[in-house]
Design a protein around this motif. Structure first.
Motif, PDB file in Angstrom:
ATOM      1  N   PHE A   8      20.728 -42.020  -8.893  1.00 43.42           N
ATOM      2  CA  PHE A   8      21.384 -41.305  -9.997  1.00 43.42           C
ATOM      3  C   PHE A   8      22.708 -40.759  -9.473  1.00 43.42           C
ATOM      4  O   PHE A   8      22.743 -40.075  -8.457  1.00 43.42           O
ATOM      5  N   GLY A   9      23.776 -41.075 -10.182  1.00 44.62           N
ATOM      6  CA  GLY A   9      25.069 -40.524  -9.794  1.00 44.62           C
ATOM      7  C   GLY A   9      25.902 -41.473  -8.960  1.00 44.62           C
ATOM      8  O   GLY A   9      26.917 -41.087  -8.397  1.00 44.62           O
ATOM      9  N   LEU A  10      25.478 -42.713  -8.850  1.00 41.50           N
ATOM     10  CA  LEU A  10      26.257 -43.699  -8.114  1.00 41.50           C
ATOM     11  C   LEU A  10      26.358 -44.942  -8.992  1.00 41.50           C
ATOM     12  O   LEU A  10      25.412 -45.719  -9.100  1.00 41.50           O
ATOM     13  N   GLU A  41      31.053 -45.006   2.343  1.00 42.09           N
ATOM     14  CA  GLU A  41      31.027 -43.881   1.408  1.00 42.09           C
ATOM     15  C   GLU A  41      29.601 -43.628   0.903  1.00 42.09           C
ATOM     16  O   GLU A  41      29.156 -42.491   0.793  1.00 42.09           O
ATOM     17  N   LEU A  45      27.172 -40.271   1.014  1.00 42.74           N
ATOM     18  CA  LEU A  45      26.497 -39.729  -0.176  1.00 42.74           C
ATOM     19  C   LEU A  45      24.987 -39.649   0.027  1.00 42.74           C
ATOM     20  O   LEU A  45      24.335 -38.711  -0.420  1.00 42.74           O
ATOM     21  N   THR A  48      23.913 -36.544   1.529  1.00 43.81           N
ATOM     22  CA  THR A  48      23.995 -35.317   0.711  1.00 43.81           C
ATOM     23  C   THR A  48      23.005 -35.350  -0.466  1.00 43.81           C
ATOM     24  O   THR A  48      22.917 -34.387  -1.212  1.00 43.81           O
ATOM     25  N   ALA A  49      22.306 -36.463  -0.615  1.00 35.91           N
ATOM     26  CA  ALA A  49      21.476 -36.629  -1.814  1.00 35.91           C
ATOM     27  C   ALA A  49      20.183 -35.811  -1.745  1.00 35.91           C
ATOM     28  O   ALA A  49      19.663 -35.529  -0.660  1.00 35.91           O
ATOM     29  N   THR A  50      19.695 -35.435  -2.904  1.00 35.75           N
ATOM     30  CA  THR A  50      18.345 -34.878  -3.016  1.00 35.75           C
ATOM     31  C   THR A  50      17.405 -36.060  -3.280  1.00 35.75           C
ATOM     32  O   THR A  50      17.687 -36.910  -4.121  1.00 35.75           O
ATOM     33  N   LEU A  73      19.232 -38.672  -5.716  1.00 34.07           N
ATOM     34  CA  LEU A  73      20.060 -37.896  -6.653  1.00 34.07           C
ATOM     35  C   LEU A  73      21.329 -37.446  -5.942  1.00 34.07           C
ATOM     36  O   LEU A  73      21.316 -36.540  -5.113  1.00 34.07           O
ATOM     37  N   ILE A  74      22.429 -38.099  -6.268  1.00 32.38           N
ATOM     38  CA  ILE A  74      23.711 -37.795  -5.638  1.00 32.38           C
ATOM     39  C   ILE A  74      24.270 -36.523  -6.276  1.00 32.38           C
ATOM     40  O   ILE A  74      24.309 -36.405  -7.506  1.00 32.38           O
ATOM     41  N   PRO A  75      24.706 -35.557  -5.452  1.00 33.11           N
ATOM     42  CA  PRO A  75      25.207 -34.310  -6.061  1.00 33.11           C
ATOM     43  C   PRO A  75      26.536 -34.506  -6.777  1.00 33.11           C
ATOM     44  O   PRO A  75      27.362 -35.323  -6.366  1.00 33.11           O
ATOM     45  N   LEU A  76      26.687 -33.754  -7.839  1.00 37.35           N
ATOM     46  CA  LEU A  76      27.952 -33.755  -8.575  1.00 37.35           C
ATOM     47  C   LEU A  76      29.003 -32.977  -7.784  1.00 37.35           C
ATOM     48  O   LEU A  76      30.170 -33.340  -7.758  1.00 37.35           O
ATOM     49  N   GLY A  77      28.566 -31.894  -7.157  1.00 40.45           N
ATOM     50  CA  GLY A  77      29.468 -31.112  -6.310  1.00 40.45           C
ATOM     51  C   GLY A  77      30.355 -30.143  -7.068  1.00 40.45           C
ATOM     52  O   GLY A  77      31.362 -29.692  -6.563  1.00 40.45           O
TER      53      GLY A  77
ATOM     54  N   ARG B 237      35.205 -42.440  -9.647  1.00 40.37           N
ATOM     55  CA  ARG B 237      34.093 -42.301 -10.605  1.00 40.37           C
ATOM     56  C   ARG B 237      34.343 -41.132 -11.544  1.00 40.37           C
ATOM     57  O   ARG B 237      34.058 -41.197 -12.740  1.00 40.37           O
ATOM     58  N   GLY B 245      29.327 -37.539 -15.884  1.00 44.75           N
ATOM     59  CA  GLY B 245      28.644 -38.612 -15.170  1.00 44.75           C
ATOM     60  C   GLY B 245      27.574 -38.060 -14.245  1.00 44.75           C
ATOM     61  O   GLY B 245      26.623 -38.758 -13.894  1.00 44.75           O
ATOM     62  N   SER B 249      21.892 -36.778 -12.754  1.00 43.48           N
ATOM     63  CA  SER B 249      21.447 -36.459 -11.400  1.00 43.48           C
ATOM     64  C   SER B 249      21.169 -34.967 -11.258  1.00 43.48           C
ATOM     65  O   SER B 249      20.135 -34.550 -10.726  1.00 43.48           O
ATOM     66  N   TYR B 439      19.510 -24.173  -5.945  1.00 44.37           N
ATOM     67  CA  TYR B 439      19.974 -25.458  -5.399  1.00 44.37           C
ATOM     68  C   TYR B 439      21.170 -25.239  -4.464  1.00 44.37           C
ATOM     69  O   TYR B 439      21.286 -25.891  -3.427  1.00 44.37           O
ATOM     70  N   MET B 466      27.014 -26.881  -3.415  1.00 40.89           N
ATOM     71  CA  MET B 466      26.900 -27.708  -4.622  1.00 40.89           C
ATOM     72  C   MET B 466      26.968 -29.194  -4.288  1.00 40.89           C
ATOM     73  O   MET B 466      26.373 -30.017  -4.967  1.00 40.89           O
ATOM     74  N   GLY B 467      27.736 -29.518  -3.251  1.00 37.45           N
ATOM     75  CA  GLY B 467      27.841 -30.917  -2.849  1.00 37.45           C
ATOM     76  C   GLY B 467      26.991 -31.250  -1.634  1.00 37.45           C
ATOM     77  O   GLY B 467      27.106 -32.339  -1.083  1.00 37.45           O
ATOM     78  N   ASN B 468      26.149 -30.304  -1.215  1.00 34.92           N
ATOM     79  CA  ASN B 468      25.331 -30.478   0.005  1.00 34.92           C
ATOM     80  C   ASN B 468      26.201 -30.860   1.200  1.00 34.92           C
ATOM     81  O   ASN B 468      25.843 -31.730   1.991  1.00 34.92           O
TER      82      ASN B 468
END
Lengths: 79, 619
Positions: A8-10, A41, A45, A48-50, A73-77, B237, B245, B249, B439, B466-468
């Motif tokens: 999710f997120g990629l 890349e 990611l 950093t993913a959950t 689950l890739i973070p949005l950040g 992206r 987007g 997630s 989180y 937030m971005g780990n």
């Protein structure tokens, strides 16, 4: 054993797919295998993913079972 | 005049209709950069302490960012500054679009409005000429209708305007102005402040040019940013799908709140619903891209929904915060509901985050039997009920029935009904945004203790979490102060300079400093940045202290920090030590948390805070 993986997120990897791993493989083994097939890349990611395994949080040491469903689950950040 | 600025601040007293220009001093520009930096200094110096935020004594500032109109990539944001009717303290909220750069091109680094007009008015600013014009014909119109009327009335097709809708006219606490049809300094009630002054809009047109000290320095930085963008797929992206987007997630990872912050995404919302609310799904309505001023990325999008329950010809893509607030937070996966709610908020001018979160609070109160169907004007406000969400939001934006109460936010509603306080998800009274401290634990400090509470865009450790992207365990609460302060001061620079945070991933910190040097011609090294960021933070903080708000008075509701922790899902067992994060932060700053006073010597060394020193130590 077969593990069902979905990101999710990629957007480069949108659909779920199967990964074959030996019996007793862990979450860490899965991530290492995925990284081998990833761009630089995507590797970052992945770090950093959950990870969710079925409906529980996944950890590197979690032992996977056949037909487990793994969400990456890739973070949005932010945003 | 300081280089890189328009060189003037504009002051408009709507009671007396006096219009005054003041030169922007070099000292003020250097010490506070722009945006909410200069805004905080002016409001502190000129607005009386204890002023009613919706009274004539209150000020509202429309502040350009330093980078506006300088050809800096990602340099298009402006900031609204005022006292919040929601928190009773300092408020700043920023917005993209084109309004800020246009105001600077019209000749002003900032506009401050105070007093109250007898009848509805708008301000028309065109290349240094300023008029107070009647807005009687605009009152009651939507923000989009008003923009078209303003273009016609002024004869300026390229006019930019910050406009309130019905919610601002009603002085609803959650109201915000909208610029460029769908861009908003959404948070904290600026629309209510405008409405309280009978100020419908600020319309600007400018053709003046901002002179910068070293255009080559800016061009070189832009080239590096462009190169970084080409190599950064994440940034690409973002340009393709926008922040929405990431909603699927985030809905599953624990980043986005679910079911008024008590739900677990993977269990309560599910994969299928999460995918439905993301922009990959919503983009089937996309008709084009939208770029803010000087943005090479374009994370916005134009939408058209041709049929269905709420057809919309000219609408825009909901951003992450909006799809989160009307999606997983309400357990709603109906995409047309999310798009329509976004449109309602934009045309009537109300904060999408607080509006969605207030409905979430009401839903939980309804589920628990604290609010009845009768209390909610006959609406069956069950989780995920899209038609009920739309019906209630329509009442809120119009200020009708129970909507009039809820449009002032969840805390106001809890006080009005005398119940439901335990279901509030707020920081010092304002609804929390769509990033969960369980989180991203660093956000607990930012939400609770930033002078503008409850914001995910304020600086600190939370931005890494937030971005780990943190080093080590993000749930380790030892020694967090140094990095938290360091990130906070850098963010103060970005925000006051008008940089968009979505460009920061491709703009390393030295480039930000290089750009500021290129614009202003003065040295802006690490030490200058640190001192300037801290000075600005203290100035905002001092506004709260003068209103009687110390760190000990700043609150964060407990569900958001895992008290009690969730018993399943990605956030299982997590409790955030938000008080320790606060102690670490203030400890690193060397501030006393009880009084909230920064040490006198620290402020004397920074300079520019003489008035604050006088009030805190000589008053």
């Amino acid at each position: 054993m077969e593990i069902m993986v979905k990101y999710f997120g990629l957007e480069s990897i949108q659909e779920g797919f199967e990964v074959i791993l030996p019996e007793g493989a862990t979450g860490k083994d899965l991530l290492e295998k995925l990284k081998k097939e990833s761009t630089d890349e995507e590797k970052i990611l992945l770090d950093t993913a959950t990870i969710m395994i079925n409906e529980d949080k996944g950890y590197p040491g979690t032992v996977l079972k056949d037909r487990d469903r793994v969400l990456i689950l890739i973070p949005l950040g932010g945003g | 005049m300081p280089t890189g600025y328009a060189g003037k601040l504009l002051f408009v007293n709507l009671t007396t209709e006096e219009i005054q220009e003041e030169e922007l001093s070099k000292e003020l520009a250097e010490q506070f950069i722009g945006g909410y930096g200069i805004g905080a200094k002016i409001l502190y110096d000129r607005m009386p302490a204890g002023a009613d935020p919706l009274g004539p004594d209150s000020y509202i500032g429309f502040m350009t960012g330093l980078t506006n109109d300088t050809k800096t990539l990602f340099g298009g944001r402006y900031t609204l500054v005022h006292k919040s009717p929601i928190t009773g303290g300092w408020n700043d909220a920023n917005s993209g679009g084109h309004f800020g750069p246009e105001l600077k091109k019209a000749g002003y680094d900032g506009l401050f409005v105070y007093g109250k007009a007898k009848d509805p008015v708008y301000l028309y600013i065109n290349d240094g000429t300023v008029e107070i014009r009647s807005a009687k014909n605009l009152w009651g119109k939507t923000t989009k209708e008003s923009l078209e009327i303003l273009k016609e009335e002024t004869g300026e097709e390229k006019i930019r305007a910050s406009i309130i809708g019905k919610s601002g006219e009603n002085q609803a606490f959650l109201a915000c102005p909208i610029n460029d049809r769908h861009r908003a300094p959404g948070r904290g009630g600026g629309g209510a402040v405008m409405g309280s002054k009978n100020l419908k809009a600020v319309a600007v047109r400018g053709t003046l040019k901002t002179e910068v000290a070293d255009p080559d320095k800016i061009r070189d930085a832009n080239m590096e940013i462009s190169k970084n963008m080409k190599e950064n797929k994440g940034n690409q992206r973002l340009g393709e799908r926008g922040t929405g987007g990431g909603t699927p997630s985030a809905s599953l990872s624990g980043d986005a709140p679910v079911k008024n912050w008590k739900g677990i995404g993977i269990l309560d919302f599910g994969e299928a619903s999460a995918e439905k609310v993301g922009s990959k799904n919503l983009d089937r309505y996309k008709t084009g891209k939208y770029h803010c001023n000087s943005c090479p990325l374009g994370c916005g999008a134009e939408y058209s929904v041709p049929d269905g329950r709420w057809p919309l010809e000219n609408t825009q893509r909901p951003e992450y915060e909006t799809s989160g607030a009307f999606g997983p937070t309400l357990l709603c996966d109906e995409e047309d509901v999310i798009i329509y709610c976004n449109e309602l908020c934009n045309i009537h001018g109300i904060d999408t985050i607080s509006a969605g979160m207030t409905i979430a609070w009401a839903m939980e109160c309804y589920e628990e039997g604290l609010l009845s169907k009768e209390d909610l004007d006959g609406i069956e406000l069950t989780w995920g009920n899209g038609e009920a969400i739309v019906e209630l939001l329509e009442k809120m934006v119009q200020g009708e029935g129970v909507g009039k109460i809820l449009a002032n936010g969840s805390e106001y509603a809890a006080n009005h009904f005398g119940k439901g306080k335990r279901y509030l998800q707020t920081a010092s009274g304002i609804e929390l945004p769509m990033h969960d401290p369980r989180y991203a634990p660093g956000l607990a400090r930012t939400y609770q203790f930033d002078p503008t509470p409850g914001r995910h865009v304020k600086g600190g450790l939370g931005s890494l979490h937030m971005g780990n992207r943190q080093e080590g365990d993000k749930y380790d609460y030892e020694n967090t102060g140094e990095i938290d302060v360091k990130l906070m001061v850098h963010r103060e620079i970005l925000n006051t300079a008008g940089f968009c945070l979505f460009g920061s991933g491709v703009t390393p910190k030295p480039l930000h400093h290089q750009i500021i040097e290129g614009i202003t011609g003065r040295t802006f090294d690490k030490e200058t940045a640190r001192d300037t960021g801290l000075r600005i933070y203290i100035q905002r903080h001092a506004f709260n202290l003068r209103e009687g708000i110390t760190p000990r008075d700043m609150t964060l509701t407990l569900r958001a920090v895992g008290e009690p922790p969730q018993d399943a899902g990605p956030l299982e067992g997590i409790t955030v030590d938000h008080q320790k994060l606060g102690r670490n932060f203030f400890g690193t700053l060397g501030w006393d948390m009880d009084s909230g006073k920064p040490p006198r010597e620290q402020m004397e060394k920074l300079g520019g805070l003489e008035r604050v020193i006088k009030d805190l130590y000589e008053g």
